[in-house]
Design a protein around this motif. Structure first.
Motif, mmCIF file in Angstrom:
data_model
loop_
_atom_site.group_PDB
_atom_site.id
_atom_site.type_symbol
_atom_site.label_atom_id
_atom_site.label_comp_id
_atom_site.label_asym_id
_atom_site.label_seq_id
_atom_site.Cartn_x
_atom_site.Cartn_y
_atom_site.Cartn_z
ATOM 1 N N ILE A 354 0.852 -1.207 -0.136
ATOM 2 C CA ILE A 354 0.099 -0.042 0.005
ATOM 3 C C ILE A 354 0.906 1.449 -0.070
ATOM 4 C CG2 ILE A 354 -0.197 0.019 2.519
ATOM 5 C CD1 ILE A 354 -2.921 1.076 2.237
ATOM 6 N N GLY A 355 0.391 2.234 -0.851
ATOM 7 C CA GLY A 355 1.128 3.594 -0.800
ATOM 8 C C GLY A 355 0.468 4.468 -0.211
ATOM 9 N N PHE A 356 0.960 5.396 0.621
ATOM 10 C CA PHE A 356 0.165 6.345 1.229
ATOM 11 C C PHE A 356 0.564 7.765 1.258
ATOM 12 C CE2 PHE A 356 2.752 4.110 4.391
ATOM 13 C CZ PHE A 356 3.473 4.949 4.888
ATOM 14 N N GLY A 357 1.175 7.851 0.089
ATOM 15 C CA GLY A 357 1.959 9.266 -0.101
ATOM 16 C C GLY A 357 1.026 10.363 -0.952
ATOM 17 N N LEU A 358 -0.220 9.776 -1.265
ATOM 18 C CA LEU A 358 -1.257 10.669 -2.034
ATOM 19 C C LEU A 358 -1.849 11.642 -1.170
ATOM 20 C CD1 LEU A 358 -4.217 8.288 -2.895
ATOM 21 C CD2 LEU A 358 -2.614 7.860 -1.188
ATOM 22 N N PRO A 359 -2.530 12.539 -1.892
ATOM 23 C CA PRO A 359 -3.282 13.645 -0.958
ATOM 24 C C PRO A 359 -4.286 12.887 -0.181
ATOM 25 C CG PRO A 359 -3.407 14.240 -3.253
ATOM 26 C CD PRO A 359 -2.675 13.028 -3.330
ATOM 27 N N THR A 360 -4.259 13.550 1.384
ATOM 28 C CA THR A 360 -5.094 13.000 2.302
ATOM 29 C C THR A 360 -6.649 12.665 1.804
ATOM 30 O OG1 THR A 360 -3.845 14.388 3.649
ATOM 31 C CG2 THR A 360 -5.911 13.459 4.606
ATOM 32 N N SER A 361 -7.246 13.437 1.076
ATOM 33 C CA SER A 361 -8.810 13.098 0.742
ATOM 34 C C SER A 361 -8.808 11.686 0.072
ATOM 35 C CB SER A 361 -9.306 14.328 0.068
ATOM 36 O OG SER A 361 -8.857 14.539 -1.061
ATOM 37 N N GLU A 362 -7.819 11.494 -1.130
ATOM 38 C CA GLU A 362 -7.845 10.342 -1.609
ATOM 39 C C GLU A 362 -7.392 9.067 -0.731
ATOM 40 O OE1 GLU A 362 -5.517 10.673 -5.363
ATOM 41 O OE2 GLU A 362 -6.110 12.831 -5.554
ATOM 42 N N LEU A 363 -6.396 9.317 0.097
ATOM 43 C CA LEU A 363 -6.083 8.281 0.882
ATOM 44 C C LEU A 363 -7.384 7.848 1.787
ATOM 45 C CD1 LEU A 363 -3.877 6.520 2.233
ATOM 46 C CD2 LEU A 363 -3.610 8.409 3.965
ATOM 47 N N GLU A 364 -7.994 8.755 2.248
ATOM 48 C CA GLU A 364 -9.125 8.450 3.185
ATOM 49 C C GLU A 364 -10.271 7.669 2.461
ATOM 50 O OE1 GLU A 364 -8.541 11.627 6.689
ATOM 51 O OE2 GLU A 364 -9.658 12.188 4.805
ATOM 52 N N GLU A 365 -10.641 8.257 1.258
ATOM 53 C CA GLU A 365 -11.463 7.621 0.107
ATOM 54 C C GLU A 365 -11.137 6.276 -0.054
ATOM 55 O OE1 GLU A 365 -14.709 6.726 -2.124
ATOM 56 O OE2 GLU A 365 -14.438 8.363 -0.373
ATOM 57 N N GLY A 366 -9.711 6.032 -0.463
ATOM 58 C CA GLY A 366 -9.211 4.709 -0.924
ATOM 59 C C GLY A 366 -9.439 3.593 0.219
ATOM 60 N N LEU A 367 -8.945 4.287 1.447
ATOM 61 C CA LEU A 367 -9.186 2.829 2.492
ATOM 62 C C LEU A 367 -10.693 2.993 2.920
ATOM 63 C CD1 LEU A 367 -6.470 4.760 4.919
ATOM 64 C CD2 LEU A 367 -6.204 2.686 3.704
ATOM 65 N N GLU A 368 -11.348 3.821 2.730
ATOM 66 C CA GLU A 368 -12.774 3.459 2.955
ATOM 67 C C GLU A 368 -13.278 2.402 1.813
ATOM 68 O OE1 GLU A 368 -17.300 5.932 2.999
ATOM 69 O OE2 GLU A 368 -15.395 7.020 3.064
ATOM 70 N N ARG A 369 -12.946 2.401 0.635
ATOM 71 C CA ARG A 369 -13.298 1.583 -0.245
ATOM 72 C C ARG A 369 -12.839 0.165 0.064
ATOM 73 N NH1 ARG A 369 -13.626 4.514 -6.147
ATOM 74 N NH2 ARG A 369 -14.587 6.610 -5.361
ATOM 75 N N VAL A 370 -11.401 0.327 0.356
ATOM 76 C CA VAL A 370 -11.049 -1.052 0.537
ATOM 77 C C VAL A 370 -11.539 -1.872 1.989
ATOM 78 C CG1 VAL A 370 -8.730 -2.284 0.964
ATOM 79 C CG2 VAL A 370 -8.467 -0.386 -0.438
ATOM 80 N N GLY A 371 -11.771 -1.043 2.850
ATOM 81 C CA GLY A 371 -12.384 -1.492 3.956
ATOM 82 C C GLY A 371 -13.705 -2.181 3.581
ATOM 83 N N ARG A 372 -14.338 -1.605 2.717
ATOM 84 C CA ARG A 372 -15.838 -2.164 2.248
ATOM 85 C C ARG A 372 -15.455 -3.492 1.715
ATOM 86 N NH1 ARG A 372 -17.522 3.140 0.314
ATOM 87 N NH2 ARG A 372 -17.174 2.505 -1.831
ATOM 88 N N VAL A 373 -14.502 -3.909 0.956
ATOM 89 C CA VAL A 373 -14.283 -5.017 0.292
ATOM 90 C C VAL A 373 -13.882 -6.234 1.662
ATOM 91 C CG1 VAL A 373 -12.567 -6.379 -0.773
ATOM 92 C CG2 VAL A 373 -13.461 -4.048 -1.886
ATOM 93 N N ILE A 374 -13.157 -5.620 2.448
ATOM 94 C CA ILE A 374 -12.489 -6.677 3.697
ATOM 95 C C ILE A 374 -13.842 -6.949 4.488
ATOM 96 C CG2 ILE A 374 -11.384 -6.705 5.920
ATOM 97 C CD1 ILE A 374 -9.188 -4.883 4.373
ATOM 98 N N GLU A 375 -14.829 -5.892 4.631
ATOM 99 C CA GLU A 375 -15.959 -6.229 5.583
ATOM 100 C C GLU A 375 -17.081 -7.064 4.947
ATOM 101 O OE1 GLU A 375 -17.035 -1.917 6.202
ATOM 102 O OE2 GLU A 375 -15.355 -1.676 7.311
ATOM 103 N N THR A 376 -17.151 -6.918 3.514
ATOM 104 C CA THR A 376 -17.780 -7.922 2.752
ATOM 105 C C THR A 376 -17.468 -9.382 2.867
ATOM 106 O OG1 THR A 376 -18.452 -6.067 1.280
ATOM 107 C CG2 THR A 376 -18.749 -8.413 0.362
#
Length: 390
Positions: A354-376
């Motif tokens: 995982i790379g986390f150097g991108l802008p903060t808003s994109e990081l948080e949105e990306g993590l939220e989306r990946v989290g949905r996959v894990i939760e499913t």
């Protein structure tokens, strides 16, 4: 000569263009061009083609090296490529392949061997390129600590070893090997009349960077660029710092690759490494640290693990409910349009980068989306395919 396909680049080519969020990029977010003067004047080649002598001298000072011990390149990728061409013997060498002195007393003979010891996992180019030119022995870092073992490197070194290769801080794990371990590996290189090449492209993202390998002595070579720590990937500006014989030989090869560094790259690089440098690095280190904490909290929430990284990369365990990292990463990109990097591309199919150097808003949105996959996957108690089914 045969070279393996670059797995990570092919993965990006498959998914990056169409995806919403790139959560596998290994550098800090890009700076806006408006922060720099972008008018270098006449659009000519850089002359001389190894780079402006005064600027090379300024960069060399960072390593205790002279201008003639620095070669400007098109990013770290070219810096590493030219260094391997220069070191791996007559199979890849320039000229007659006879040993050369670096002007600093007895030194490793340039082009005297075809063997490389490469510490892995690492960026594929650091083992695939020397493997195309010669013979490579890998020394694997072991999870979960990914510690550097100088004894294992010494065991892998041979009489015909030309170079030992370390990426520090490491990509993909984010492990920053301490100075004592790096100096012990340097001693192995000296013992075998070889060089220690360290790709240090993430070094200045550390809060307290260790001394660069090129400053250790005449067997040390450092490669880097302004891509990862400075947020200036589009400049394609990097360099080699090391013994003059290696740098001179690399320059001969550069005549056949890119001829000269980018004029724009050198022009903006002078500004980035001048009075703007302290502010740029402070901003980027703060962003990296803030984002590392965001990702660490997200990992805890989802029961995942990594080695606490330096830089903006982490190597994360695959969530339950997936066969391996590729299965997980394909599900993420095909259901949530977020790109991660499967660990199998680095030899560890049970992890993803995982790379986390991108802008903060994109990081948080990306993590939220990946989290949905894990939760499913957790809710359904089994593999989730790209269509979202169990």
């Amino acid at each position: 000569m045969r070279i393996d396909p670059f797995g990570l680049e092919r993965w990006f080519a498959e998914y990056e263009h169409e995806a919403d969020i790139m959560l596998a990029e290994s550098g800090i977010r890009s700076l806006d061009a408006s922060r720099f003067d972008l008018d270098p004047g006449k659009l000519d080649y850089v002359i001389p083609t190894n780079g402006d002598p005064e600027f090379r001298a300024s960069v060399g000072d960072r390593y205790g090296r002279s201008a003639d011990e620095v070669l400007f390149t098109c990013g770290t990728q070219e810096a590493n490529f030219l260094t391997f061409l220069s070191l791996l013997g007559d199979k890849a060498g320039v000229g007659d392949g006879t040993p050369s002195s670096d002007g600093a007393g007895d030194s490793a003979a340039v082009g005297s061997g075809c063997h490389a010891v490469v510490v892995t996992p690492t960026y594929q180019a650091l083992h695939a390129v020397p493997d195309a030119f010669g013979d490579v022995t890998r020394v694997e870092l072991e999870p979960p600590e990914w510690g550097l073992d100088p004894d294992a490197i010494a065991d892998a070194a041979r009489d015909d070893t030309a170079v030992i290769v370390v990426n520090n801080p490491n990509n993909p794990t984010g492990r920053y090997h301490d100075e004592a371990a790096m100096r012990a590996v340097y001693d192995v290189a000296v013992e075998h009349d070889a060089y220690l090449l360290c790709d240090e492209v993430y070094r200045l993202l550390a809060a307290e960077p260790h001394p660069p390998v090129a400053s250790f002595g005449r067997h040390g070579i450092s490669t880097t660029s302004l891509t990862k720590a400075y947020g200036l990937a589009g400049l394609r500006f990097g360099w080699i710092a090391g013994p003059e014989a290696v740098v001179e030989r690399a320059w001969r090869w550069k005549d056949y690759t890119t001829s000269s560094p980018s004029l724009f790259g050198q022009y903006v690089a002078k500004q980035a490494l001048g009075r703007r440098e302290t502010k740029i690095l402070a901003e980027n280190r703060e962003l990296a640290e803030t984002h590392r904490a965001i990702v660490a909290e997200w990992l805890d929430r989802h029961g995942l693990d990594w080695y606490d990284p330096v830089g903006v990369n982490g190597f994360v365990t695959v969530p339950d409910g997936f066969d391996d990292a590729e299965s997980f990463c394909r599900t993420v990109v095909e259901t949530e349009s977020v790109v991660l990097a499967p660990g199998g591309l680095f030899g560890f199919p049970d992890r993803f980068r995982i790379g986390f150097g991108l802008p903060t808003s994109e990081l948080e949105e990306g993590l939220e989306r990946v989290g949905r996959v894990i939760e499913t996957a957790t809710a359904e108690g089994g593999d989730v395919d790209a269509a979202g089914g169990a």
